[in-house]
Enzyme design. Structure first.
Site, PDB file in Angstrom:
ATOM      1  N   GLY A  13       4.395  -4.243   4.358  1.00  0.00           N
ATOM      2  CA  GLY A  13       4.898  -5.564   3.974  1.00  0.00           C
ATOM      3  C   GLY A  13       4.416  -6.680   4.889  1.00  0.00           C
ATOM      4  O   GLY A  13       3.862  -7.686   4.430  1.00  0.00           O
ATOM      5  N   LYS A  45       0.838  -1.205   0.000  1.00  0.00           N
ATOM      6  CA  LYS A  45       0.000   0.000   0.000  1.00  0.00           C
ATOM      7  C   LYS A  45       0.870   1.251   0.000  1.00  0.00           C
ATOM      8  O   LYS A  45       2.015   1.233   0.480  1.00  0.00           O
ATOM      9  CB  LYS A  45      -0.944   0.045   1.215  1.00  0.00           C
ATOM     10  CG  LYS A  45      -0.263   0.071   2.597  1.00  0.00           C
ATOM     11  CD  LYS A  45       0.052   1.444   3.141  1.00  0.00           C
ATOM     12  CE  LYS A  45       0.807   1.392   4.465  1.00  0.00           C
ATOM     13  NZ  LYS A  45       1.366   2.649   4.916  1.00  0.00           N
ATOM     14  N   ASP A  65      -2.929  -1.956   9.194  1.00  0.00           N
ATOM     15  CA  ASP A  65      -2.980  -1.964   7.728  1.00  0.00           C
ATOM     16  C   ASP A  65      -3.519  -3.278   7.164  1.00  0.00           C
ATOM     17  O   ASP A  65      -3.723  -3.393   5.950  1.00  0.00           O
ATOM     18  CB  ASP A  65      -1.572  -1.746   7.144  1.00  0.00           C
ATOM     19  CG  ASP A  65      -1.046  -0.338   7.403  1.00  0.00           C
ATOM     20  OD1 ASP A  65      -1.876   0.589   7.531  1.00  0.00           O
ATOM     21  OD2 ASP A  65       0.184  -0.172   7.474  1.00  0.00           O
TER      22      ASP A  65
HETATM   23  P1  ATP Z   1       3.547  -0.521   7.993  1.00  0.00           P
HETATM   24  O1  ATP Z   1       3.627   0.211   6.676  1.00  0.00           O
HETATM   25  O2  ATP Z   1       2.330  -1.428   8.072  1.00  0.00           O
HETATM   26  O3  ATP Z   1       3.761   0.341   9.193  1.00  0.00           O
HETATM   27  P2  ATP Z   1       6.115  -1.507   7.351  1.00  0.00           P
HETATM   28  O4  ATP Z   1       5.924  -1.856   5.910  1.00  0.00           O
HETATM   29  O5  ATP Z   1       6.782  -0.220   7.680  1.00  0.00           O
HETATM   30  O6  ATP Z   1       4.713  -1.575   8.041  1.00  0.00           O
HETATM   31  P3  ATP Z   1       6.940  -4.198   7.854  1.00  0.00           P
HETATM   32  O7  ATP Z   1       7.601  -4.557   6.577  1.00  0.00           O
HETATM   33  O8  ATP Z   1       5.591  -4.732   8.101  1.00  0.00           O
HETATM   34  O9  ATP Z   1       6.934  -2.622   8.055  1.00  0.00           O
HETATM   35  O10 ATP Z   1       7.957  -4.619   9.019  1.00  0.00           O
HETATM   36  C1  ATP Z   1       7.956  -4.090  10.319  1.00  0.00           C
HETATM   37  C2  ATP Z   1       8.702  -5.056  11.238  1.00  0.00           C
HETATM   38  O11 ATP Z   1       7.840  -6.171  11.470  1.00  0.00           O
HETATM   39  C3  ATP Z   1       9.960  -5.641  10.618  1.00  0.00           C
HETATM   40  O12 ATP Z   1      11.087  -4.943  11.061  1.00  0.00           O
HETATM   41  C4  ATP Z   1       9.981  -7.092  11.083  1.00  0.00           C
HETATM   42  O13 ATP Z   1      10.900  -7.285  12.136  1.00  0.00           O
HETATM   43  C5  ATP Z   1       8.586  -7.380  11.637  1.00  0.00           C
HETATM   44  N1  ATP Z   1       7.870  -8.465  10.916  1.00  0.00           N
HETATM   45  C6  ATP Z   1       7.149  -9.435  11.483  1.00  0.00           C
HETATM   46  N2  ATP Z   1       6.587 -10.229  10.539  1.00  0.00           N
HETATM   47  C7  ATP Z   1       6.959  -9.756   9.362  1.00  0.00           C
HETATM   48  C8  ATP Z   1       6.708 -10.150   8.021  1.00  0.00           C
HETATM   49  N3  ATP Z   1       5.970 -11.212   7.702  1.00  0.00           N
HETATM   50  N4  ATP Z   1       7.228  -9.392   7.042  1.00  0.00           N
HETATM   51  C9  ATP Z   1       7.980  -8.298   7.356  1.00  0.00           C
HETATM   52  N5  ATP Z   1       8.278  -7.911   8.594  1.00  0.00           N
HETATM   53  C10 ATP Z   1       7.768  -8.611   9.595  1.00  0.00           C
END
Ligand code: ATP
Length: 307
Positions: free
Chosen positions: A113, A12, A153
Site C-alpha cells: 500500500g 501487489k 516494492d
Molecule cells: P509491503 O507489502 O510493501 O511490505 P505493506 O502493504 O505491508 O507493505 P504498508 O501499507 O505500506 O504495508 O504500511 C506499512 C506502514 O508504513 C504503515 O503501518 C504506516 O505506518 C507506514 N506508512 C507510511 N506511509 C504510508 C502510506 N502512504 N500508506 C500506508 N502506510 C504508510
C-alpha cells in the site's frame, strides 16, 4: 487556477515468494513473482501556497477506519519522503504541495500500500516538476532507481503487470502478462503485521528455500496451474504470529478458492478463484462474517497519470 495532477498505482501480490538467508547487509535476498492487482491507490497533487510545505490528506471508504487512521500524514508518510527525495535528485528545493491519497489497499497488509502511494507520487512529481519548473521528465527506469531507495516494492508498483523481483525485491525483470483472467478475494485483517517482525519469525523458524527459475511464468496456462505454482516462504512465519490466518486460508479453500495464501508478509490473505462470480459470492460470505473482503482482477497496469 492551480493545475491538478492525478496519478494511481496498483496493489501487489507475490504469486511466488522465495526468501533466502539473512545476508550481511541486514536484508534477506528474495526471488519473487510479483503480480499487480486492479485495486488502485489514487493520488492527487496540487501546488500549495508558498511557504506552507507539504500537506497530506488520507481517506478511503472501502477500508476500516483503523486502517486509514494508522497512515501518518507527516514527514514519515512515504509520499512525503518521495516528494523530498525526488526534488533532491533533481537538485531542486522541495515544492509546496497539497496531496490527497484515496486508499484502497489494506494498510500494513503485505500488499504494498505505502509503496503504491510512493510509485503514484513518483509519476505525479515527474509531471509536476516538468510542468511547473520545466525539468526533463525521467524514464520509468530512472524513477525505479529512485523508488528502490524508498522501498523494495516501489519499483514493481511502477511497472505493474507481472514481473520477477530479485535482490531485495527491487530489481525488476518485467514478464509478459498471463493470458487468462484471474479473480482474487483479498481478506484484510483489522490488525496489521509489521514486515520486520514477520522476517524475524521467519529467521527463527529457519527454513530457507532454494530459488527456482521464474522466467517461464508467463507460460502458465490456467488458473489451476497458477494455483499449484503459488508459494510463500513467509507464510509459516505469518501463521506463527497470527494463528487465525491458517484457519482463514482453510476456510477460503473450502469455499472454493483454487488457492488461498498469505500475501507477502501478511496478514492479508489473497485467494485465487476461477470465476468472478465465485469471487464475489465468497467475498460476500466473508463480509457477512465481519471480515473486510475486497475483490480484484490481476495483471493491472503499473503507476500512471490519470486524467
Ligand atoms: P509491503 O507489502 O510493501 O511490505 P505493506 O502493504 O505491508 O507493505 P504498508 O501499507 O505500506 O504495508 O504500511 C506499512 C506502514 O508504513 C504503515 O503501518 C504506516 O505506518 C507506514 N506508512 C507510511 N506511509 C504510508 C502510506 N502512504 N500508506 C500506508 N502506510 C504508510
Amino acid at each position: 487556477m492551480n493545475r491538478i495532477i492525478r496519478a494511481s498505482a496498483p496493489a501487489k501480490v507475490n504469486l511466488v515468494f522465495e526468501v533466502g538467508q539473512l545476508a550481511n547487509d541486514g536484508y534477506h535476498p528474495v526471488n519473487s513473482l510479483y503480480f499487480a492487482l486492479d485495486l488502485r491507490e489514487d493520488l492527487t497533487l496540487v501546488r500549495g501556497e508558498a511557504g506552507t510545505g507539504i500537506s497530506i490528506y488520507v481517506h478511503g471508504d472501502s477500508l476500516p477506519e483503523a486502517h486509514i487512521n494508522s497512515v501518518p500524514t507527516d514527514q514519515s508518510n512515504l509520499v512525503h519522503k518521495t516528494a523530498v527525495l525526488f526534488a533532491e535528485k533533481l537538485g531542486m528545493p522541495t515544492p509546496d504541495l497539497m496531496i490527497d491519497i484515496h486508499k484502497r489497499i489494506p494498510v500494513a497488509g503485505g500488499m504494498a500500500g505505502g509503496s503504491a502511494d510512493a510509485a503514484a507520487m513518483l509519476v505525479a512529481m515527474n509531471e509536476f516538476m516538468h510542468q511547473e519548473l520545466g525539468t526533463a521528465r525521467l524514464s520509468i527506469e530512472q524513477l525505479a532507481v529512485i523508488g528502490a531507495e524508498l522501498g523494495s516494492d516501489v519499483p514493481f508498483c511502477l511497472y505493474g503487470g507481472m514481473a520477477i523481483g530479485t535482490g531485495h525485491g527491487d530489481e525488476i525483470t518485467p514478464l509478459a502478462n498471463l493470458e487468462f483472467e484471474t479473480n482474487w478475494v483479498l481478506c484484510a485483517s483489522s490488525k496489521g503485521l509489521s514486515t520486520p517482525t514477520v522476517y524475524a519469525a521467519f529467521d527463527e523458524i529457519g527454513q530457507h528455500s532454494a530459488f527456482t527459475d521464474l522466467s517461464d511464468s508467463s507460460k502458465l496456462s490456467s488458473v489451476a496451474e497458477l494455483g499449484s505454482r503459488m508459494s510463500n516462504d513467509l507464510e509459516p512465519a505469518a501463521f506463527s504470529l497470527m494463528p487465525a490466518l491458517s484457519e482463514l486460508v482453510s476456510q477460503l479453500q473450502e469455499l472454493g478458492a483454487t488457492r488461498a495464501m498469505v500475501s507477502g508478509s501478511g496478514p492479508t490473505i489473497a485467494a485465487l478463484f476461477d470465476s468472478e462470480a465465485k469471487a464475489i459470492e465468497v467475498s460476500k460470505v466473508l463480509v457477512d462474517q465481519g471480515f473486510v473482503a475486497l475483490t480484484a482482477k490481476g495483471g493491472a497496469q503499473g503507476s500512471r497519470l490519470d486524467s
